[in-house]
Structure formats: C-alpha cells, structure tokens
Design an enzyme around this catalytic site. Structure first.
Site, mmCIF file in Angstrom:
data_model
loop_
_atom_site.group_PDB
_atom_site.id
_atom_site.type_symbol
_atom_site.label_atom_id
_atom_site.label_comp_id
_atom_site.label_asym_id
_atom_site.label_seq_id
_atom_site.Cartn_x
_atom_site.Cartn_y
_atom_site.Cartn_z
ATOM 1 N N ASP A 11 -1.014 -0.025 -10.590
ATOM 2 C CA ASP A 11 -1.177 0.001 -9.452
ATOM 3 C C ASP A 11 -3.055 0.776 -9.254
ATOM 4 O O ASP A 11 -2.908 1.900 -9.660
ATOM 5 C CB ASP A 11 -0.025 0.795 -8.950
ATOM 6 C CG ASP A 11 -1.115 1.157 -7.097
ATOM 7 O OD1 ASP A 11 -1.881 0.226 -6.624
ATOM 8 O OD2 ASP A 11 0.085 1.539 -5.981
ATOM 9 N N ASP A 35 -6.690 -5.080 -1.156
ATOM 10 C CA ASP A 35 -7.765 -4.302 -0.616
ATOM 11 C C ASP A 35 -6.980 -3.137 0.466
ATOM 12 O O ASP A 35 -7.925 -1.684 0.693
ATOM 13 C CB ASP A 35 -8.369 -5.541 0.131
ATOM 14 C CG ASP A 35 -9.860 -5.032 1.202
ATOM 15 O OD1 ASP A 35 -10.365 -3.723 0.749
ATOM 16 O OD2 ASP A 35 -10.253 -6.102 1.723
ATOM 17 N N SER A 118 -10.165 -12.529 -6.855
ATOM 18 C CA SER A 118 -10.294 -13.788 -6.787
ATOM 19 C C SER A 118 -8.349 -14.321 -6.563
ATOM 20 O O SER A 118 -8.103 -15.295 -6.337
ATOM 21 C CB SER A 118 -10.944 -14.766 -6.506
ATOM 22 O OG SER A 118 -12.131 -14.613 -5.709
HETATM 23 N N1 AR6 Z 1 -3.230 -2.827 -7.673
HETATM 24 C C1 AR6 Z 1 -3.919 -3.448 -8.888
HETATM 25 N N2 AR6 Z 1 -3.800 -4.967 -8.387
HETATM 26 C C2 AR6 Z 1 -3.160 -5.569 -7.291
HETATM 27 C C3 AR6 Z 1 -3.005 -3.957 -6.295
HETATM 28 C C4 AR6 Z 1 -2.859 -2.872 -7.072
HETATM 29 N N3 AR6 Z 1 -2.247 -2.194 -5.743
HETATM 30 N N4 AR6 Z 1 -2.106 -4.606 -5.358
HETATM 31 C C5 AR6 Z 1 -2.734 -6.808 -5.639
HETATM 32 N N5 AR6 Z 1 -3.519 -6.260 -6.854
HETATM 33 P P1 AR6 Z 1 -6.110 -9.878 -3.739
HETATM 34 P P2 AR6 Z 1 -8.133 -11.121 -3.113
HETATM 35 C C6 AR6 Z 1 -4.187 -7.188 -7.985
HETATM 36 O O1 AR6 Z 1 -4.940 -10.940 -2.764
HETATM 37 O O2 AR6 Z 1 -7.638 -13.118 -4.153
HETATM 38 C C7 AR6 Z 1 -7.355 -9.314 0.808
HETATM 39 O O3 AR6 Z 1 -6.633 -9.697 1.989
HETATM 40 C C8 AR6 Z 1 -2.817 -9.025 -7.581
HETATM 41 O O4 AR6 Z 1 -1.801 -9.066 -8.378
HETATM 42 O O5 AR6 Z 1 -5.321 -8.505 -3.894
HETATM 43 O O6 AR6 Z 1 -9.336 -11.276 -3.838
HETATM 44 C C9 AR6 Z 1 -8.982 -9.398 1.044
HETATM 45 O O7 AR6 Z 1 -9.408 -8.434 2.058
HETATM 46 C C10 AR6 Z 1 -4.100 -9.967 -7.683
HETATM 47 O O8 AR6 Z 1 -4.129 -9.945 -9.063
HETATM 48 O O9 AR6 Z 1 -7.171 -10.302 -3.854
HETATM 49 C C11 AR6 Z 1 -9.158 -10.374 0.907
HETATM 50 O O10 AR6 Z 1 -9.472 -11.156 2.131
HETATM 51 C C12 AR6 Z 1 -5.301 -9.642 -7.446
HETATM 52 O O11 AR6 Z 1 -5.427 -7.612 -7.037
HETATM 53 C C13 AR6 Z 1 -8.814 -10.726 0.046
HETATM 54 O O12 AR6 Z 1 -7.361 -10.416 0.033
HETATM 55 C C14 AR6 Z 1 -6.086 -9.521 -6.116
HETATM 56 O O13 AR6 Z 1 -5.187 -10.367 -4.981
HETATM 57 C C15 AR6 Z 1 -8.838 -10.995 -1.389
HETATM 58 O O14 AR6 Z 1 -7.929 -11.769 -2.257
#
Ligand code: AR6
Length: 172
Positions: A11, A35, A118
C-alpha cells in the site's frame, strides 16, 4: 538488477520515502483507487492544498506536502484514460513519469515511489503500462545521474508485481 530501481508490493500510503506519486484526475480533488487511499491517509489538509492548485492537465504533475503520510511530499500526476491506444495514451503516460521525476529532482528529493498509473479505473493495459513506466524512469535516471537515488514501483496485487518484475529483468 540496478540498485536504484525496486518493485515493492505494498500500500503506497505506508511507504516512508521522500515522495509518493498519486494517480489523480484532472480536478486533483480526490477520487477512488490509490487517489482515495492517499487522501484518506494524508488527511483533509491535502485536499485543501490541491484545491488551491486548481487542477492539472493529463500528463502533467504537481507537488504538495504529505501531511499525515509517512512520505514528506506527494506528486500528483494525471494518467491518460485508455481509449484503445490511438489517442496518444502511451506518450501521455510516459510524460507522467518524466514530469513527476523532474519535480522530484527540482525539490531535491532522493527517494520516490510510483503506483502503476492509469492501470486501474483508467484501464491502461498493465504490461504495456509497465514497459512505458520502466523505460521512462530508466532514461530519466540515466540522464540525471546523482539526483534521485531510489525509484520504487509500488504494485498492488500479484499481476502488477509480475508485470513490473518482468520488465525490470531487462535492465539488470
Ligand atoms: N497503493 C498502491 N497502489 C494502489 C493502491 C494503494 N493503496 N490502491 C490502488 N492501487 P487507480 P488510475 C493501484 O484506479 O487507473 C481515481 O478515482 C491499482 O491496483 O487508483 O490512474 C482517480 O481520482 C492500480 O494498479 O488509478 C482518477 O479518477 C493503480 O494503483 C482515476 O482513479 C492505479 O489504479 C485514476 O485511475
């Protein structure tokens, strides 16, 4: 493997590095995924600073303090939404990594952790994203020796860990 690159399955909000990168959206006001986790762990002060910044275009990055996070700073970058690859998604994702590292260098930060930008809600294919991420980071580190000491690719789940480890093998 090079000692300035590492894959850590964790995390990202728990990592005690100089700066963690947030996969944000253009509003910078928070959302789901990483986020949401970063804003929840940092506290409401983070959203206050983000509101003052007033948003960020896709591919660019902005820096704030880390508030209650173990990381001292957060770099917020906005990855592209995947539309099939014909809308400049690869270049925009590459820019996220390059612009984030440039901000970290300017701030004199030495250790940085990236999530897989992404590849969640924005549906960028994981293996393709991992290749772009690692190539961009390696190129930035090689062009700017002596600034950033450690880049962590912080993965969440086995599939992402495997994807990043596979790409990193080529840079050993
Ligand atoms: N620590 C590390 N990685 C994580 C965590 C964490 N706590 N939580 C999720 N991931 P995403 P995006 C990973 O959806 O695709 C948001 O609503 C996850 O498994 O967080 O860039 C923003 O506000 C994945 O591999 O981001 C935007 O609207 C990676 O982080 C949108 O999502 C990215 O997943 C951005 O989408």
């Amino acid at each position: 493997m090079r000692d300035d690159l590492e894959v850590v399955e964790a995390d990202i909000t728990r990592l005690a590095v100089d700066v963690i990168v947030n996969a944000a959206n253009e509003s910078l006001l928070g959302g789901g995924g990483v986020d949401g986790a970063i804003h929840a762990a940092a506290g409401v002060e983070l959203q206050g600073e983000c509101r003052l910044i007033g948003g960020c275009p896709t591919g660019e990055a902005r820096i704030t303090k880390g508030y209650r996070l173990p990381a001292r700073h957060v770099i917020h970058t906005v990855g592209p939404i995947w539309h099939g690859g014909g809308r400049g998604e690869d270049g925009l994702l590459e820019s996220c990594y390059r612009n984030s590292l440039a901000l970290a260098r300017e701030a004199g930060l030495k250790t940085i952790a990236f999530p897989a930008i992404s590849t969640g809600v924005y549906h960028f294919p994981l293996n393709r994203a991992a290749g772009i991420a690692v190539r961009a980071v390696v190129d930035e580190l090689d062009r700017n020796r002596g600034s950033i000491e450690k880049v962590i690719f912080c993965t969440f789940g086995a599939a992402a860990t495997e994807a990043f480890r596979l790409v990193l093998k080529d840079f050993s």
